[in-house]
Design a protein around this motif. Structure first.
Motif, PDB file in Angstrom:
ATOM      1  N   MET A 245       0.866  -1.172   0.000  1.00 45.99           N
ATOM      2  CA  MET A 245       0.000   0.000   0.000  1.00 45.99           C
ATOM      3  C   MET A 245       0.905   1.224   0.000  1.00 45.99           C
ATOM      4  SD  MET A 245      -2.795  -1.192   2.868  1.00 45.99           S
ATOM      5  CE  MET A 245      -3.942   0.136   2.476  1.00 45.99           C
ATOM      6  N   ILE A 246       0.387   2.357  -0.454  1.00 44.01           N
ATOM      7  CA  ILE A 246       1.165   3.588  -0.419  1.00 44.01           C
ATOM      8  C   ILE A 246       0.574   4.509   0.645  1.00 44.01           C
ATOM      9  CG2 ILE A 246      -0.151   4.714  -2.271  1.00 44.01           C
ATOM     10  CD1 ILE A 246       2.638   5.949  -3.095  1.00 44.01           C
ATOM     11  N   ARG A 247       1.419   4.949   1.541  1.00 39.28           N
ATOM     12  CA  ARG A 247       1.023   5.839   2.622  1.00 39.28           C
ATOM     13  C   ARG A 247       1.312   7.276   2.207  1.00 39.28           C
ATOM     14  NH1 ARG A 247       4.349   6.849   8.107  1.00 39.28           N
ATOM     15  NH2 ARG A 247       2.858   8.192   9.196  1.00 39.28           N
ATOM     16  N   ILE A 248       0.300   8.122   2.239  1.00 42.94           N
ATOM     17  CA  ILE A 248       0.428   9.528   1.870  1.00 42.94           C
ATOM     18  C   ILE A 248       0.134  10.356   3.115  1.00 42.94           C
ATOM     19  CG2 ILE A 248      -0.399  11.356   0.346  1.00 42.94           C
ATOM     20  CD1 ILE A 248      -1.324   9.119  -1.577  1.00 42.94           C
ATOM     21  N   TYR A 249       1.079  11.200   3.502  1.00 45.40           N
ATOM     22  CA  TYR A 249       0.913  11.938   4.748  1.00 45.40           C
ATOM     23  C   TYR A 249       1.733  13.230   4.712  1.00 45.40           C
ATOM     24  CZ  TYR A 249       5.522  10.079   5.947  1.00 45.40           C
ATOM     25  OH  TYR A 249       6.854   9.762   5.931  1.00 45.40           O
ATOM     26  N   VAL A 250       1.500  14.088   5.687  1.00 41.04           N
ATOM     27  CA  VAL A 250       2.259  15.318   5.865  1.00 41.04           C
ATOM     28  C   VAL A 250       3.160  15.133   7.074  1.00 41.04           C
ATOM     29  CG1 VAL A 250       2.127  17.787   6.382  1.00 41.04           C
ATOM     30  CG2 VAL A 250       0.476  16.746   4.820  1.00 41.04           C
ATOM     31  N   ASP A 251       4.456  15.377   6.916  1.00 34.43           N
ATOM     32  CA  ASP A 251       5.393  15.143   8.008  1.00 34.43           C
ATOM     33  C   ASP A 251       5.436  16.330   8.971  1.00 34.43           C
ATOM     34  OD1 ASP A 251       6.926  17.116   6.839  1.00 34.43           O
ATOM     35  OD2 ASP A 251       8.464  15.760   6.071  1.00 34.43           O
ATOM     36  N   ASP A 252       6.349  16.260   9.919  1.00 36.02           N
ATOM     37  CA  ASP A 252       6.433  17.301  10.947  1.00 36.02           C
ATOM     38  C   ASP A 252       6.819  18.662  10.385  1.00 36.02           C
ATOM     39  OD1 ASP A 252       5.761  15.404  12.812  1.00 36.02           O
ATOM     40  OD2 ASP A 252       7.838  14.969  13.385  1.00 36.02           O
ATOM     41  N   ASN A 253       7.405  18.668   9.187  1.00 42.01           N
ATOM     42  CA  ASN A 253       7.783  19.929   8.540  1.00 42.01           C
ATOM     43  C   ASN A 253       6.725  20.406   7.547  1.00 42.01           C
ATOM     44  OD1 ASN A 253      10.348  20.142   9.842  1.00 42.01           O
ATOM     45  ND2 ASN A 253      11.106  18.546   8.460  1.00 42.01           N
ATOM     46  N   ASN A 254       5.535  19.786   7.628  1.00 39.79           N
ATOM     47  CA  ASN A 254       4.413  20.124   6.750  1.00 39.79           C
ATOM     48  C   ASN A 254       4.720  19.853   5.276  1.00 39.79           C
ATOM     49  OD1 ASN A 254       2.708  21.005   8.860  1.00 39.79           O
ATOM     50  ND2 ASN A 254       3.724  23.009   8.871  1.00 39.79           N
ATOM     51  N   LEU A 255       5.567  18.847   5.012  1.00 32.88           N
ATOM     52  CA  LEU A 255       5.874  18.436   3.651  1.00 32.88           C
ATOM     53  C   LEU A 255       5.094  17.172   3.312  1.00 32.88           C
ATOM     54  CD1 LEU A 255       9.751  18.953   3.616  1.00 32.88           C
ATOM     55  CD2 LEU A 255       7.986  20.455   2.665  1.00 32.88           C
ATOM     56  N   LEU A 256       4.561  17.136   2.104  1.00 37.36           N
ATOM     57  CA  LEU A 256       3.808  15.968   1.662  1.00 37.36           C
ATOM     58  C   LEU A 256       4.762  14.815   1.391  1.00 37.36           C
ATOM     59  CD1 LEU A 256       1.012  14.841   0.829  1.00 37.36           C
ATOM     60  CD2 LEU A 256       1.541  15.588  -1.508  1.00 37.36           C
ATOM     61  N   ARG A 257       4.470  13.653   1.952  1.00 45.14           N
ATOM     62  CA  ARG A 257       5.329  12.478   1.792  1.00 45.14           C
ATOM     63  C   ARG A 257       4.517  11.301   1.262  1.00 45.14           C
ATOM     64  NH1 ARG A 257      10.528  14.288   1.982  1.00 45.14           N
ATOM     65  NH2 ARG A 257      10.962  15.433   3.914  1.00 45.14           N
ATOM     66  N   GLN A 258       5.218  10.415   0.559  1.00 46.50           N
ATOM     67  CA  GLN A 258       4.639   9.146   0.115  1.00 46.50           C
ATOM     68  C   GLN A 258       5.632   8.041   0.441  1.00 46.50           C
ATOM     69  OE1 GLN A 258       4.009   9.644  -4.105  1.00 46.50           O
ATOM     70  NE2 GLN A 258       2.004  10.562  -3.831  1.00 46.50           N
ATOM     71  N   GLU A 259       5.144   6.906   0.925  1.00 48.30           N
ATOM     72  CA  GLU A 259       6.024   5.776   1.163  1.00 48.30           C
ATOM     73  C   GLU A 259       5.247   4.481   0.976  1.00 48.30           C
ATOM     74  OE1 GLU A 259       7.548   5.336   5.104  1.00 48.30           O
ATOM     75  OE2 GLU A 259       5.698   6.015   6.060  1.00 48.30           O
ATOM     76  N   LEU A 260       5.942   3.458   0.530  1.00 47.04           N
ATOM     77  CA  LEU A 260       5.338   2.145   0.357  1.00 47.04           C
ATOM     78  C   LEU A 260       5.385   1.387   1.675  1.00 47.04           C
ATOM     79  CD1 LEU A 260       6.882   1.126  -3.083  1.00 47.04           C
ATOM     80  CD2 LEU A 260       4.456   1.465  -2.603  1.00 47.04           C
ATOM     81  N   VAL A 261       4.269   0.737   2.021  1.00 47.97           N
ATOM     82  CA  VAL A 261       4.217  -0.102   3.216  1.00 47.97           C
ATOM     83  C   VAL A 261       3.507  -1.403   2.864  1.00 47.97           C
ATOM     84  CG1 VAL A 261       4.255   1.828   4.842  1.00 47.97           C
ATOM     85  CG2 VAL A 261       2.065   0.990   3.965  1.00 47.97           C
ATOM     86  N   PRO A 262       3.979  -2.525   3.379  1.00 50.01           N
ATOM     87  CA  PRO A 262       3.256  -3.782   3.143  1.00 50.01           C
ATOM     88  C   PRO A 262       1.854  -3.691   3.706  1.00 50.01           C
ATOM     89  CG  PRO A 262       5.457  -4.198   3.990  1.00 50.01           C
ATOM     90  CD  PRO A 262       5.211  -2.722   4.136  1.00 50.01           C
ATOM     91  N   SER A 263       0.883  -4.200   3.003  1.00 46.86           N
ATOM     92  CA  SER A 263      -0.510  -4.008   3.402  1.00 46.86           C
ATOM     93  C   SER A 263      -0.870  -4.557   4.783  1.00 46.86           C
ATOM     94  CB  SER A 263      -1.436  -4.618   2.339  1.00 46.86           C
ATOM     95  OG  SER A 263      -1.146  -5.979   2.148  1.00 46.86           O
ATOM     96  N   PRO A 264      -0.244  -5.610   5.302  1.00 44.60           N
ATOM     97  CA  PRO A 264      -0.625  -6.063   6.642  1.00 44.60           C
ATOM     98  C   PRO A 264      -0.248  -5.084   7.749  1.00 44.60           C
ATOM     99  CG  PRO A 264       0.495  -7.808   5.436  1.00 44.60           C
ATOM    100  CD  PRO A 264       0.709  -6.540   4.680  1.00 44.60           C
ATOM    101  N   PHE A 265       0.620  -4.095   7.449  1.00 47.75           N
ATOM    102  CA  PHE A 265       1.104  -3.186   8.473  1.00 47.75           C
ATOM    103  C   PHE A 265       0.585  -1.775   8.193  1.00 47.75           C
ATOM    104  CE2 PHE A 265       4.214  -6.556   7.810  1.00 47.75           C
ATOM    105  CZ  PHE A 265       4.272  -7.105   9.084  1.00 47.75           C
ATOM    106  N   PRO A 266       0.117  -1.060   9.175  1.00 49.53           N
ATOM    107  CA  PRO A 266      -0.437   0.274   8.939  1.00 49.53           C
ATOM    108  C   PRO A 266       0.601   1.338   8.649  1.00 49.53           C
ATOM    109  CG  PRO A 266      -0.447  -0.254  11.286  1.00 49.53           C
ATOM    110  CD  PRO A 266      -0.025  -1.497  10.563  1.00 49.53           C
ATOM    111  N   THR A 267       1.819   1.186   9.186  1.00 47.25           N
ATOM    112  CA  THR A 267       2.862   2.181   8.964  1.00 47.25           C
ATOM    113  C   THR A 267       4.201   1.483   8.815  1.00 47.25           C
ATOM    114  OG1 THR A 267       3.408   2.472  11.295  1.00 47.25           O
ATOM    115  CG2 THR A 267       1.649   3.867  10.429  1.00 47.25           C
ATOM    116  N   GLN A 268       5.153   2.198   8.230  1.00 49.94           N
ATOM    117  CA  GLN A 268       6.498   1.661   8.072  1.00 49.94           C
ATOM    118  C   GLN A 268       7.100   1.314   9.431  1.00 49.94           C
ATOM    119  OE1 GLN A 268       7.803   1.078   5.224  1.00 49.94           O
ATOM    120  NE2 GLN A 268      10.027   1.062   5.373  1.00 49.94           N
ATOM    121  N   ALA A 269       6.838   2.151  10.446  1.00 49.13           N
ATOM    122  CA  ALA A 269       7.435   1.940  11.760  1.00 49.13           C
ATOM    123  C   ALA A 269       6.971   0.636  12.398  1.00 49.13           C
ATOM    124  CB  ALA A 269       7.095   3.113  12.672  1.00 49.13           C
TER     125      ALA A 269
END
Length: 209
Positions: free
Chosen positions: A120-144
């Motif tokens: 899945m692709i996670r689309i979010y705004v980081d702590d610096n208010n920058l738009l980010r995209q990252e790939l994450v395996p679907s069974p896990f909600p976040t990379q962390a």
């Protein structure tokens, strides 16, 4: 042979296309027949025969002697292409880097697929208010949330902006080069070990207008 400067724009455009230039490369090394050159270029003789005729018409290649099968040789072992007569510099650089970029993307994709087939692709705004995209395996909600052993397998596919003065940038470039040279000097001689594709770029960021 002395280097040849190409003034013909069409010949220049053909040579700037890596997929075409590699077909000419065997003939730049030494005189060859079409079947011989096809083995080096990893092309079929019939496909190469078309481009041999094309190279001859463009003045890049000539027939050597009259014996059959015909032998051909490039008119020079080195060519200089005048970009002012062929294509914009940014387009040429993109084209020159395309084979490496494609290979890198393919390798990264294979590495991800070895970890999981479902992403899945996670689309979010980081702590610096920058738009980010990252790939994450679907069974896990976040990379962390990935287990440590899986996170260690993810490819080093990342880029970012860092604010440096020129002295700092030069020091960083030198340090990166030193690490790369050390890795090359220590590389394994075991033919059973894996090959790793390395791409490093450090450039001044000048966003297009």
């Amino acid at each position: 042979m002395a280097g040849a400067t190409l003034l013909d724009s069409e010949a220049g455009r053909v040579l700037l296309d890596f997929s075409r230039a590699r077909l000419l490369a065997p003939f730049m090394a030494r005189p060859m027949t079409i079947p011989e050159a096809a083995r080096y270029a990893r092309s079929s003789p019939s496909a190469l025969a078309y481009w041999v005729r094309r190279f001859v018409d463009l003045g890049l290649l000539r027939q050597v002697g009259e014996r059959k099968p015909h032998t051909y040789q490039a008119v020079s072992a080195e060519f200089m292409v005048d970009l002012s007569r062929t294509a914009p510099l940014d387009a040429v650089i993109a084209q020159m880097n395309q084979p490496g970029t494609d290979r890198l993307s393919h390798s990264i994709t294979q590495q991800y697929q070895r970890i999981s087939e479902d992403w899945m692709i996670r689309i979010y705004v980081d702590d610096n208010n920058l738009l980010r995209q990252e790939l994450v395996p679907s069974p896990f909600p976040t990379q962390a949330a990935l287990p440590e052993e899986i996170r260690q397998q993810l490819p080093l596919d990342t880029f970012g902006l860092i604010r440096l003065n020129r002295r700092q940038a030069k020091r960083l470039a030198d340090a990166l080069m030193a690490v790369v040279l050390e890795a090359f000097q220590e590389q394994s001689e075991d033919q059973n070990d894996d090959n790793y594709f390395l791409h490093i770029a450090l450039t001044r960021d000048t966003p297009p207008e």
